[in-house]
Design a protein around this motif. Structure first.
Motif, PDB file in Angstrom:
ATOM      1  N   CYS A 149      18.079 -55.227  -3.499  1.00  0.00           N
ATOM      2  CA  CYS A 149      18.118 -54.061  -2.605  1.00  0.00           C
ATOM      3  C   CYS A 149      16.718 -53.530  -2.332  1.00  0.00           C
ATOM      4  O   CYS A 149      15.860 -53.514  -3.214  1.00  0.00           O
ATOM      5  CB  CYS A 149      18.957 -52.952  -3.232  1.00  0.00           C
ATOM      6  SG  CYS A 149      20.639 -53.459  -3.651  1.00  0.00           S
ATOM      7  N   ALA A 150      16.530 -53.062  -1.106  1.00  0.00           N
ATOM      8  CA  ALA A 150      15.250 -52.468  -0.724  1.00  0.00           C
ATOM      9  C   ALA A 150      15.252 -50.976  -1.055  1.00  0.00           C
ATOM     10  O   ALA A 150      16.249 -50.282  -0.829  1.00  0.00           O
ATOM     11  CB  ALA A 150      14.995 -52.673   0.763  1.00  0.00           C
ATOM     12  N   VAL A 151      14.153 -50.506  -1.587  1.00  0.00           N
ATOM     13  CA  VAL A 151      13.997 -49.078  -1.865  1.00  0.00           C
ATOM     14  C   VAL A 151      13.718 -48.352  -0.553  1.00  0.00           C
ATOM     15  O   VAL A 151      12.822 -48.733   0.197  1.00  0.00           O
ATOM     16  CB  VAL A 151      12.846 -48.829  -2.857  1.00  0.00           C
ATOM     17  CG1 VAL A 151      12.601 -47.336  -3.051  1.00  0.00           C
ATOM     18  CG2 VAL A 151      13.139 -49.504  -4.194  1.00  0.00           C
ATOM     19  N   ARG A 152      14.511 -47.324  -0.271  1.00  0.00           N
ATOM     20  CA  ARG A 152      14.278 -46.491   0.910  1.00  0.00           C
ATOM     21  C   ARG A 152      13.343 -45.328   0.577  1.00  0.00           C
ATOM     22  O   ARG A 152      12.496 -44.945   1.360  1.00  0.00           O
ATOM     23  CB  ARG A 152      15.613 -45.959   1.447  1.00  0.00           C
ATOM     24  CG  ARG A 152      16.423 -46.963   2.238  1.00  0.00           C
ATOM     25  CD  ARG A 152      15.757 -47.209   3.596  1.00  0.00           C
ATOM     26  NE  ARG A 152      16.544 -48.076   4.449  1.00  0.00           N
ATOM     27  CZ  ARG A 152      17.537 -47.652   5.242  1.00  0.00           C
ATOM     28  NH1 ARG A 152      17.882 -46.373   5.254  1.00  0.00           N
ATOM     29  NH2 ARG A 152      18.179 -48.502   6.010  1.00  0.00           N
ATOM     30  N   ALA A 153      13.545 -44.722  -0.595  1.00  0.00           N
ATOM     31  CA  ALA A 153      12.721 -43.592  -1.028  1.00  0.00           C
ATOM     32  C   ALA A 153      12.779 -43.490  -2.542  1.00  0.00           C
ATOM     33  O   ALA A 153      13.768 -43.885  -3.158  1.00  0.00           O
ATOM     34  CB  ALA A 153      13.221 -42.298  -0.391  1.00  0.00           C
TER      35      ALA A 153
END
Length: 256
Positions: A7-11
Motif C-alpha cells: 500500500c502507498a502512504v497517503r499521509a
C-alpha cells in the motif's frame, strides 16, 4: 479473509507526544474492514515480525485506511519515518471486531489512550444503524487527547487523569453517569480499565464488549503468543487468541 497488499502512504501526520496518524491507499482492505479489526504492518526489512495497528477509520469509496499509532520501538520509529508515496506491506483486515448491531440503539463507547482510535469507526458504524452514540475518551494529559473533532457528531466526553483538559478523572467515572438507559457498552484500552468497565456494565445489566491487547506474533492464530484466558460454558478455563478469536470479546467471557 485477510488480504496482503503493498500500500502507498497517503499521509503520515505527527500529532505530538509520539503519536502519528497515517492514511494509506488500499481499496481491497478498506472495502472489507469492520470496526474493531486491525492490520499487521511490516516495519522495515530487518523486522521479521509485523506490528499490529488498530483500524481507526476506513473509507471504501476513497479506498483509504486510517491508523493512529504511538512510537514505542524500532518498528514504529521506522513507520513514523514514512512519507507520502512510500510503500508498506499490509496484511488485513484481521480479527473479530465489535458487533455494532448487538450494541443496540443507545451504545456507550469508551476508549483509553491509544484505545481511542478504533472507537471512531465503531461510532460511525453504530450511527449508520441509526444508533444514538455516546463516546467517552480518556487520556493521561491534554497533549494525548486525539480525534476530538472527529467525535464531535456524537455525545462526546473527554477526561484526563491529571485534569488538564475535560473532566478530571477516569472514563469509568463518566460511565457511571452515562450508563443509565444504555443498550450496550464497547471499550478499548488498558486491561485494568477494561476490567473496571466490565464490572460497571455487569452491575447495570448492560451487555459489554471489550477489545483486548496482547503481544502478537503471526497475527493469524498460528502461534501462541497472544493467548487470552476465557471462561468456557462448563466453567473451566479455555484459551483464545486475541489476533484470531478477538481482539473483541464478550466481557463475560474474559477471565480478569
Amino acid at each position: 479473509m485477510a488480504i496482503q497488499e503493498i500500500c502507498a502512504v497517503r499521509a503520515n501526520e505527527y500529532l505530538g507526544s509520539g503519536l502519528y496518524r497515517m492514511v494509506i491507499k488500499t481499496e481491497k482492505i478498506a472495502a472489507s474492514a469492520a470496526c474493531g479489526q486491525f492490520v499487521h504492518l511490516t516495519c522495515g526489512e530487518g523486522n521479521l515480525l509485523r506490528r499490529p495497528i488498530s483500524i481507526c477509520d476506513a473509507d471504501s469509496e476513497a479506498g483509504t485506511l486510517t491508523m493512529l499509532y504511538e512510537v514505542k520501538g524500532d518498528g514504529t520509529a521506522w513507520l513514523a519515518a514514512r512519507r507520502a508515496g512510500d510503500k508498506i506491506d499490509v496484511l488485513g483486515p484481521l480479527g473479530h471486531g465489535f458487533d455494532a448491531a448487538k450494541l443496540g440503539a443507545r451504545p456507550v463507547l469508551l476508549g483509553g489512550g491509544i484505545g481511542v482510535p478504533p472507537m471512531l469507526l465503531t461510532a460511525k458504524t453504530c450511527a449508520k444503524n441509526s444508533a444514538a452514540v455516546t463516546m467517552i475518551a480518556g487520556a493521561r494529559t491534554r497533549d494525548l487527547v486525539v480525534l476530538e473533532p472527529e467525535f464531535s457528531d456524537f455525545d462526546y466526553t473527554v477526561c484526563t487523569d491529571d485534569g488538564s483538559y475535560g473532566v478530571h478523572g477516569f472514563v469509568t467515572d463518566v460511565l457511571r453517569e452515562k450508563i443509565t438507559g444504555a443498550t450496550g457498552v464497547a471499550a478499548c484500552g488498558p486491561k485494568p480499565m477494561l476490567k473496571a468497565i466490565a464490572a460497571i456494565a455487569k452491575e447495570a445489566g448492560v451487555p459489554c464488549q471489550v477489545s483486548m491487547e496482547e503481544r502478537m506474533g503471526c497475527g493469524i492464530g498460528a502461534c501462541l503468543v497472544c493467548a487470552c484466558a476465557l471462561s468456557a460454558k462448563n466453567g473451566e478455563t479455555r484459551y483464545g487468541h486475541v489476533c484470531k478469536d478477538g481482539p473483541v470479546f464478550d466481557a463475560e467471557e474474559v477471565q480478569w
